[in-house]
Design an enzyme around this catalytic site. Sequence first.
Site, PDB file in Angstrom:
ATOM      1  N   LYS A 114       2.839  -2.286   6.279  1.00 21.13           N
ATOM      2  CA  LYS A 114       3.080  -2.162   4.842  1.00 21.13           C
ATOM      3  C   LYS A 114       4.489  -1.659   4.555  1.00 21.13           C
ATOM      4  O   LYS A 114       5.095  -2.035   3.552  1.00 21.13           O
ATOM      5  CB  LYS A 114       2.022  -1.261   4.195  1.00 21.13           C
ATOM      6  CG  LYS A 114       0.613  -1.860   4.263  1.00 21.13           C
ATOM      7  CD  LYS A 114       0.555  -3.234   3.606  1.00 21.13           C
ATOM      8  CE  LYS A 114      -0.849  -3.795   3.597  1.00 21.13           C
ATOM      9  NZ  LYS A 114      -0.974  -5.028   2.811  1.00 21.13           N
ATOM     10  N   THR A 154     -12.352  -1.003  -2.112  1.00 20.91           N
ATOM     11  CA  THR A 154     -12.374  -2.459  -2.287  1.00 20.91           C
ATOM     12  C   THR A 154     -13.269  -3.134  -1.264  1.00 20.91           C
ATOM     13  O   THR A 154     -13.313  -4.350  -1.197  1.00 20.91           O
ATOM     14  CB  THR A 154     -10.966  -3.049  -2.160  1.00 20.91           C
ATOM     15  OG1 THR A 154     -10.507  -2.808  -0.827  1.00 20.91           O
ATOM     16  CG2 THR A 154     -10.008  -2.464  -3.167  1.00 20.91           C
ATOM     17  N   TYR A 156      -1.062  -0.112  10.513  1.00 24.45           N
ATOM     18  CA  TYR A 156      -1.207  -0.540   9.121  1.00 24.45           C
ATOM     19  C   TYR A 156      -0.025  -0.016   8.298  1.00 24.45           C
ATOM     20  O   TYR A 156       0.585  -0.763   7.535  1.00 24.45           O
ATOM     21  CB  TYR A 156      -2.537  -0.036   8.559  1.00 24.45           C
ATOM     22  CG  TYR A 156      -2.783  -0.433   7.130  1.00 24.45           C
ATOM     23  CD1 TYR A 156      -3.227  -1.714   6.814  1.00 24.45           C
ATOM     24  CD2 TYR A 156      -2.600   0.469   6.089  1.00 24.45           C
ATOM     25  CE1 TYR A 156      -3.464  -2.082   5.506  1.00 24.45           C
ATOM     26  CE2 TYR A 156      -2.831   0.112   4.775  1.00 24.45           C
ATOM     27  CZ  TYR A 156      -3.268  -1.166   4.483  1.00 24.45           C
ATOM     28  OH  TYR A 156      -3.498  -1.537   3.192  1.00 24.45           O
ATOM     29  N   SER A 194       0.848  -1.188   0.000  1.00 27.61           N
ATOM     30  CA  SER A 194       0.000   0.000   0.000  1.00 27.61           C
ATOM     31  C   SER A 194       0.886   1.241   0.000  1.00 27.61           C
ATOM     32  O   SER A 194       1.997   1.223   0.542  1.00 27.61           O
ATOM     33  CB  SER A 194      -0.884   0.025   1.248  1.00 27.61           C
ATOM     34  OG  SER A 194      -1.545   1.273   1.383  1.00 27.61           O
TER      35      SER A 194
END
Length: 180
Positions: free
Chosen positions: A147, A178, A143, A130
């Site tokens: 990543k 998504t 997060y 990401s």
Amino acid sequence: MVSKPRPVAVITGVTGGFGHAFARVFLEHDFDIIGISRHVPTNPIGRHLTADLSDPNVFPPLLEEVLQIGGRVDVLILNAGVGLYDSWEDMSMDELRRLMELNFFSPAAMARLFLPALKQTGGTVVIVSSVAGILPIAYMGAYCASKSALNAFSNTLRAELAGTGVHVLNLLPGRINTGF
């Protein structure tokens, strides 16, 4: 005349989003698809294996099952992941460990385990990371950290595999709807 076997794409996180989209595209390009996720997709594409990739004990039997079904691995797409929207102060260490297990340790373990099969086919590892791995986002620090670690893994894996015939691609998509 001996027919060439169809290439095999193994895709994690196929229940929706990028994983399902990857499966559709590779199917259109005449690949056999082996999808892996915790739950069976509503509209599975190809074969499906159910596995909790946050459990490190699933990987050796998973590789055996993939090779038994497909006989080979040409593309390994490491797409499964989870988000965590919380401050560093408020998140629990259990949440952080769960996120790191699925977002970083799982793709690293799978890539390492599948390397011999990928070397046999001159295959490709696609690691879905990401843009959050290079841009800090408040309340998404865990997060972002997972990543960022995944990006470093991808880049160093690519360097280590130079000349082996195995390609490593690292995708860093931005914000895309998504369902994630």
